[in-house]
Motif scaffolding. Sequence first.
Motif, PDB file in Angstrom:
ATOM      1  N   ARG A   3       0.819  -1.210   0.000  1.00 15.07           N
ATOM      2  CA  ARG A   3       0.000   0.000   0.000  1.00 15.07           C
ATOM      3  C   ARG A   3       0.849   1.255   0.000  1.00 15.07           C
ATOM      4  O   ARG A   3       0.515   2.220  -0.676  1.00 15.07           O
ATOM      5  CB  ARG A   3      -0.880   0.001   1.239  1.00 15.07           C
ATOM      6  CG  ARG A   3      -2.240  -0.474   0.987  1.00 15.07           C
ATOM      7  CD  ARG A   3      -2.899  -0.654   2.301  1.00 15.07           C
ATOM      8  NE  ARG A   3      -4.007   0.251   2.433  1.00 15.07           N
ATOM      9  CZ  ARG A   3      -4.799   0.267   3.469  1.00 15.07           C
ATOM     10  NH1 ARG A   3      -4.552  -0.519   4.484  1.00 15.07           N
ATOM     11  NH2 ARG A   3      -5.813   1.070   3.503  1.00 15.07           N
ATOM     12  N   CYS A   4       1.931   1.257   0.801  1.00 14.03           N
ATOM     13  CA  CYS A   4       2.808   2.432   0.879  1.00 14.03           C
ATOM     14  C   CYS A   4       3.447   2.702  -0.480  1.00 14.03           C
ATOM     15  O   CYS A   4       3.528   3.849  -0.911  1.00 14.03           O
ATOM     16  CB  CYS A   4       3.879   2.222   1.923  1.00 14.03           C
ATOM     17  SG  CYS A   4       3.252   2.249   3.605  1.00 14.03           S
ATOM     18  N   LEU A   5       3.889   1.626  -1.127  1.00 18.88           N
ATOM     19  CA  LEU A   5       4.516   1.817  -2.433  1.00 18.88           C
ATOM     20  C   LEU A   5       3.490   2.273  -3.465  1.00 18.88           C
ATOM     21  O   LEU A   5       3.796   3.122  -4.314  1.00 18.88           O
ATOM     22  CB  LEU A   5       5.191   0.533  -2.892  1.00 18.88           C
ATOM     23  CG  LEU A   5       6.455   0.147  -2.118  1.00 18.88           C
ATOM     24  CD1 LEU A   5       6.974  -1.192  -2.613  1.00 18.88           C
ATOM     25  CD2 LEU A   5       7.511   1.205  -2.264  1.00 18.88           C
ATOM     26  N   ASP A   6       2.299   1.744  -3.377  1.00 20.15           N
ATOM     27  CA  ASP A   6       1.250   2.184  -4.297  1.00 20.15           C
ATOM     28  C   ASP A   6       0.954   3.658  -4.091  1.00 20.15           C
ATOM     29  O   ASP A   6       0.765   4.401  -5.055  1.00 20.15           O
ATOM     30  CB  ASP A   6      -0.038   1.363  -4.104  1.00 20.15           C
ATOM     31  CG  ASP A   6       0.103  -0.060  -4.649  1.00 20.15           C
ATOM     32  OD1 ASP A   6       1.038  -0.271  -5.464  1.00 20.15           O
ATOM     33  OD2 ASP A   6      -0.692  -0.922  -4.229  1.00 20.15           O
ATOM     34  N   PHE A   7       0.919   4.080  -2.808  1.00 23.43           N
ATOM     35  CA  PHE A   7       0.651   5.494  -2.509  1.00 23.43           C
ATOM     36  C   PHE A   7       1.766   6.367  -3.070  1.00 23.43           C
ATOM     37  O   PHE A   7       1.508   7.410  -3.668  1.00 23.43           O
ATOM     38  CB  PHE A   7       0.518   5.681  -0.986  1.00 23.43           C
ATOM     39  CG  PHE A   7       0.380   7.109  -0.565  1.00 23.43           C
ATOM     40  CD1 PHE A   7      -0.798   7.805  -0.779  1.00 23.43           C
ATOM     41  CD2 PHE A   7       1.454   7.790   0.011  1.00 23.43           C
ATOM     42  CE1 PHE A   7      -0.922   9.129  -0.391  1.00 23.43           C
ATOM     43  CE2 PHE A   7       1.342   9.106   0.390  1.00 23.43           C
ATOM     44  CZ  PHE A   7       0.144   9.784   0.196  1.00 23.43           C
ATOM     45  N   TRP A   8       3.003   5.912  -2.881  1.00 27.38           N
ATOM     46  CA  TRP A   8       4.153   6.699  -3.326  1.00 27.38           C
ATOM     47  C   TRP A   8       4.169   6.807  -4.851  1.00 27.38           C
ATOM     48  O   TRP A   8       4.383   7.887  -5.400  1.00 27.38           O
ATOM     49  CB  TRP A   8       5.452   6.073  -2.815  1.00 27.38           C
ATOM     50  CG  TRP A   8       6.711   6.828  -3.211  1.00 27.38           C
ATOM     51  CD1 TRP A   8       7.600   6.468  -4.151  1.00 27.38           C
ATOM     52  CD2 TRP A   8       7.180   8.060  -2.677  1.00 27.38           C
ATOM     53  NE1 TRP A   8       8.606   7.380  -4.257  1.00 27.38           N
ATOM     54  CE2 TRP A   8       8.371   8.399  -3.332  1.00 27.38           C
ATOM     55  CE3 TRP A   8       6.700   8.943  -1.709  1.00 27.38           C
ATOM     56  CZ2 TRP A   8       9.083   9.541  -3.067  1.00 27.38           C
ATOM     57  CZ3 TRP A   8       7.440  10.075  -1.431  1.00 27.38           C
ATOM     58  CH2 TRP A   8       8.610  10.372  -2.115  1.00 27.38           C
ATOM     59  N   TYR A   9       3.959   5.706  -5.516  1.00 22.86           N
ATOM     60  CA  TYR A   9       3.977   5.734  -6.982  1.00 22.86           C
ATOM     61  C   TYR A   9       2.752   6.436  -7.542  1.00 22.86           C
ATOM     62  O   TYR A   9       2.765   6.904  -8.679  1.00 22.86           O
ATOM     63  CB  TYR A   9       4.072   4.314  -7.554  1.00 22.86           C
ATOM     64  CG  TYR A   9       5.439   3.704  -7.345  1.00 22.86           C
ATOM     65  CD1 TYR A   9       6.579   4.339  -7.813  1.00 22.86           C
ATOM     66  CD2 TYR A   9       5.578   2.490  -6.700  1.00 22.86           C
ATOM     67  CE1 TYR A   9       7.829   3.789  -7.611  1.00 22.86           C
ATOM     68  CE2 TYR A   9       6.827   1.935  -6.507  1.00 22.86           C
ATOM     69  CZ  TYR A   9       7.948   2.593  -6.964  1.00 22.86           C
ATOM     70  OH  TYR A   9       9.180   2.040  -6.766  1.00 22.86           O
ATOM     71  N   LEU A  11       1.639   9.271  -6.501  1.00 24.91           N
ATOM     72  CA  LEU A  11       1.828  10.727  -6.407  1.00 24.91           C
ATOM     73  C   LEU A  11       2.528  11.246  -7.654  1.00 24.91           C
ATOM     74  O   LEU A  11       3.309  10.542  -8.303  1.00 24.91           O
ATOM     75  CB  LEU A  11       2.673  11.083  -5.184  1.00 24.91           C
ATOM     76  CG  LEU A  11       2.051  10.876  -3.807  1.00 24.91           C
ATOM     77  CD1 LEU A  11       3.084  11.160  -2.738  1.00 24.91           C
ATOM     78  CD2 LEU A  11       0.843  11.782  -3.628  1.00 24.91           C
ATOM     79  N   ARG A  16       5.583  14.133  -4.664  1.00 22.94           N
ATOM     80  CA  ARG A  16       6.661  13.404  -4.016  1.00 22.94           C
ATOM     81  C   ARG A  16       7.672  14.362  -3.384  1.00 22.94           C
ATOM     82  O   ARG A  16       8.120  14.163  -2.250  1.00 22.94           O
ATOM     83  CB  ARG A  16       7.380  12.507  -5.026  1.00 22.94           C
ATOM     84  CG  ARG A  16       6.600  11.311  -5.420  1.00 22.94           C
ATOM     85  CD  ARG A  16       7.403  10.475  -6.397  1.00 22.94           C
ATOM     86  NE  ARG A  16       6.539   9.491  -7.035  1.00 22.94           N
ATOM     87  CZ  ARG A  16       6.866   8.783  -8.067  1.00 22.94           C
ATOM     88  NH1 ARG A  16       8.057   8.931  -8.612  1.00 22.94           N
ATOM     89  NH2 ARG A  16       6.018   7.910  -8.570  1.00 22.94           N
ATOM     90  N   LEU A  19       6.061  15.964  -0.292  1.00 30.90           N
ATOM     91  CA  LEU A  19       6.018  15.012   0.808  1.00 30.90           C
ATOM     92  C   LEU A  19       7.425  14.793   1.378  1.00 30.90           C
ATOM     93  O   LEU A  19       7.615  14.721   2.596  1.00 30.90           O
ATOM     94  CB  LEU A  19       5.410  13.685   0.340  1.00 30.90           C
ATOM     95  CG  LEU A  19       5.188  12.634   1.431  1.00 30.90           C
ATOM     96  CD1 LEU A  19       4.228  13.142   2.490  1.00 30.90           C
ATOM     97  CD2 LEU A  19       4.694  11.340   0.826  1.00 30.90           C
ATOM     98  N   TRP A  20       8.394  14.675   0.498  1.00 31.97           N
ATOM     99  CA  TRP A  20       9.788  14.505   0.938  1.00 31.97           C
ATOM    100  C   TRP A  20      10.251  15.708   1.761  1.00 31.97           C
ATOM    101  O   TRP A  20      10.864  15.536   2.812  1.00 31.97           O
ATOM    102  CB  TRP A  20      10.687  14.299  -0.278  1.00 31.97           C
ATOM    103  CG  TRP A  20      12.120  14.051   0.103  1.00 31.97           C
ATOM    104  CD1 TRP A  20      13.144  14.912   0.036  1.00 31.97           C
ATOM    105  CD2 TRP A  20      12.651  12.858   0.655  1.00 31.97           C
ATOM    106  NE1 TRP A  20      14.287  14.343   0.482  1.00 31.97           N
ATOM    107  CE2 TRP A  20      14.015  13.051   0.879  1.00 31.97           C
ATOM    108  CE3 TRP A  20      12.101  11.612   0.957  1.00 31.97           C
ATOM    109  CZ2 TRP A  20      14.844  12.083   1.413  1.00 31.97           C
ATOM    110  CZ3 TRP A  20      12.942  10.651   1.488  1.00 31.97           C
ATOM    111  CH2 TRP A  20      14.293  10.886   1.710  1.00 31.97           C
TER     112      TRP A  20
END
Length: 153
Positions: A3-9, A11, A16, A19-20
């Motif tokens: 889920r975290c990777l899906d959220f990151w990709y 964006l 990104r 958020l960073w």
Amino acid sequence: MQRCLDFWYGLTGRGRVALWLMLTCCLAVCLWWIAIRPPEKRLTQLKSDRAARQLTLRQHYLKTHALRPPEGLTESESARAFSPLDFAPPHASLTRWQPALHGGELELAAQWAQAVATFARLAEYDMVVRGFTLEPEGGQLRFTLQLEAANDP
């Protein structure tokens, strides 16, 4: 984790970066709070302790300053260096001098009037009489004094 990777990709590039930056700022604030804030409190405490110590030292200085002799004293008014040879015939004649660590034993041959004046002369030299004896000896007095310097323990 997926889920975290899906959220990151999911964006955009700007999202990104935003958020960073936000996470970096939060991390910086946390590090400041953990690493810098406690020493700052300690520094504040040390400064207040230093101010209290300075006040105490200033009070002690004022007390000791009051104990100092007046600055107007000349060299002739202050205590002179003691020498048994200063007890010459006009005042009394030196019979014997036995030096010790902080004074010594002084034996003089003198008349009664000079024996009394000897105490005043010793006070001029800042010497303390710890003990004395008077014995008649052929028309004069044999005057034995145990002396100690007043400024020594």
